[in-house]
Design an enzyme around this catalytic site. Structure first.
Site, short mmCIF file in Angstrom:
data_model
loop_
_atom_site.label_atom_id
_atom_site.label_comp_id
_atom_site.label_asym_id
_atom_site.label_seq_id
_atom_site.Cartn_x
_atom_site.Cartn_y
_atom_site.Cartn_z
N GLU A 170 0.79 -1.23 0.00
CA GLU A 170 0.00 0.00 0.00
C GLU A 170 0.82 1.29 0.00
O GLU A 170 0.79 2.09 0.95
CB GLU A 170 -0.96 0.01 1.18
CG GLU A 170 -1.93 -1.15 1.17
CD GLU A 170 -2.97 -1.05 2.27
OE1 GLU A 170 -2.79 -0.28 3.21
OE2 GLU A 170 -3.99 -1.75 2.17
N GLU A 355 -5.63 -8.49 1.22
CA GLU A 355 -6.24 -8.13 2.50
C GLU A 355 -7.73 -7.84 2.29
O GLU A 355 -8.10 -7.16 1.33
CB GLU A 355 -5.62 -6.87 3.13
CG GLU A 355 -4.27 -7.05 3.73
CD GLU A 355 -3.72 -5.76 4.32
OE1 GLU A 355 -4.53 -4.91 4.76
OE2 GLU A 355 -2.50 -5.56 4.27
#
Ligand SMILES: OC[C@@H]1[C@@H](O)[C@H](O)[C@@H](O)c2nc(CNc3ccccc3)cn21
Length: 451
Positions: A170, A355
């Site tokens: 990320e 995720e």
């Protein structure tokens, strides 16, 4: 007639797993010669985390790793996504290797393989060595070489046993949280630093992939968080704000990595004179062939024009929406929508949901040793169904890692939010599988037919 249980099974070989990150579960951040990270420092800075919570103990995974792998096996996990602590491996960020730090991850990988669990290793999940932050960190162009050096140490030690590598987790959160708004380490607040950090993160990603192609023989990819943006109204202002927000959060990093360019909105509508002109050789470094991408999905954003800085866009809370403890709307359709968007924009690369999960208020462990978490079970069910819908629409989805295996340290929110399918009593470190863990085990066992 009973529904055909095979009708909605997931593809053969679909990888069912769970995810964690070093700083959030390991504890013992300075053990066995490790160096401090920016999160060791940030969490020990008064006011930076809820209740002053730190990663000093967390889930004590650094000592309980073997029991945690046994727990994963008992749940029937086929894969485990984890991250390595850069400053355990290279206490100064570069140069001297801390063999005890490397040995920890080598033992963990061997135990996973011994239990038939495939390791997915993330090199960087936000915990930059403090020693490198002192040298400018993600603002120093040399960080690309530093990161490739760190990756190469791990490639040489673990490649073959680890067959799926991730460079960054990320990059959007690293820059938006760590350099623009300051809510995450290293806590900077600069519109001018943000694009520099973004670009150096992506250069570092490219350098690490290039290094892998010299050393590794398996697969490497990038993990991004995608939050689909839906306009609050069809007004020109809301449509423009939605386009800006989508470019800034969703297109920026995959466009750089896969298309070799940033969306024009970044310079033209968001950062303006704060957006430098980058050299062509930078784009050539960033755009490296990837074997897969990882997408982290939690929620969507209904977006409107606002006077927020510098994006001039903000989320609109949905009156009829269901929200998690972190204030994120439960919107599984957004996962299907974004997977189809990514397929169409980037050419249907092999994709893992690296995720997906939710923090809900969980009751304490009941006398009979159960933790009832129906809201989390419902969240997982809806999102796995959304993935199956995307697969039915032609998306090449290869696996799903639930966030998270364990309740853990939720960064600046400390231990106040619980995402785990396994409850952790932070006082005793006792692990208790929640009802959602039992449900997930059944989903794995039936290849999704029980969902
Ligand atoms: O917040 C839950 C998890 C977090 O524990 C993971 O370490 C991290 O990879 C992660 N990313 C998101 C989604 N992106 C995000 C958006 C705004 C703020 C923080 C994270 C959620 N999560």
């Amino acid at each position: 007639m009973a529904a055909n249980p095979n009708a909605r099974r997931f593809p053969e070989g679909f990888l069912w797993g769970a995810a964690t990150a070093a700083h959030q579960i390991e504890g013992s951040p300075m053990a066995d010669g490790a160096g401090p990270s920016i999160w060791t420092r940030f969490a020990h800075t008064p006011g930076m985390t809820v209740n002053g919570d730190t990663g000093d103990v967390a889930c004590d995974h650094y000592n309980r790793w073997k029991d945690d792998v046994a727990l994963m096996a008992s749940l029937g996990l086929k894969a485990y996504r984890f991250s390595t602590s850069w400053s355990r491996i290279l206490p100064d960020g570069t140069g001297r290797v801390n063999q005890k730090g490397l040995d920890f991850y080598s033992r963990l990988v061997d135990e996973l393989l011994d239990k038939g669990i495939e390791p997915l290793l993330t090199l960087y999940h936000w915990d930059l060595p403090a020693a490198l932050d002192d040298r400018g960190g993600w603002l120093n162009r040399d960080v690309a070489d530093w990161f490739a050096e760190y990756g190469s140490v791990l490639y040489r030690a673990l490649d073959g046993r680890v067959k799926k590598w991730v460079t960054l987790n990320e990059p959007w959160v690293v820059t938006d949280g760590g350099y623009l708004h300051g809510a995450l380490a290293p806590g900077h607040r600069s519109k001018y630093e943000t694009p520099i950090a973004t670009h150096n993160l992506m250069r570092a990603h490219g350098a690490a992939v290039k290094a892998y192609r010299e050393i590794g023989k398996h697969e490497i990819g990038l993990v991004v968080n995608i939050e689909p943006k839906y306009p609050n109204t069809q007004s020109p202002e809301d449509l423009a704000a939605t386009k800006r927000a989508h470019a800034y959060m969703n297109e920026q990093y995959l466009d750089a990595a896969l298309l070799g360019k940033y969306p024009p909105e970044l310079k033209n509508e968001i950062f303006g004179d704060a957006w430098p002109e980058w050299a062509d050789e930078d784009y050539a470094l960033i755009k490296q062939k990837l074997d897969f991408i990882g997408i982290n999905y939690y929620t969507r954003s209904v977006t409107q024009a606002t006077d927020s800085y510098p994006l001039k866009a903000g989320a609109v809370r949905q009156k009829l929406g269901t929200y998690t403890e972190t204030g994120w709307e439960v919107f599984p359709q957004g996962l299907t929508d974004l997977l189809v968007w990514a397929k169409d924009r980037y050419g249907n690369l092999p994709t893992y949901i690296t995720e997906n999960g939710a923090a809900f208020f969980d009751p304490a462990v009941a006398e009979e040793g159960r933790v009832r978490d129906p809201l989390r079970m419902g969240y997982l069910k809806k999102h796995l169904t959304a993935i199956r819908d995307a697969i039915d629409q032609g998306c090449d989805i290869r696996g799903y890692m639930v966030w998270s295996l364990l309740d853990n340290l939720e960064w600046s929110l400390g231990f106040s939010k619980r995402f785990g399918i396994v409850h952790v009593n932070y006082g005793t470190q006792e692990r208790t599988p929640k009802d959602s863990a039992r449900w997930y085990s059944k989903a794995i066992e039936t290849h999704g037919a029980s969902i």
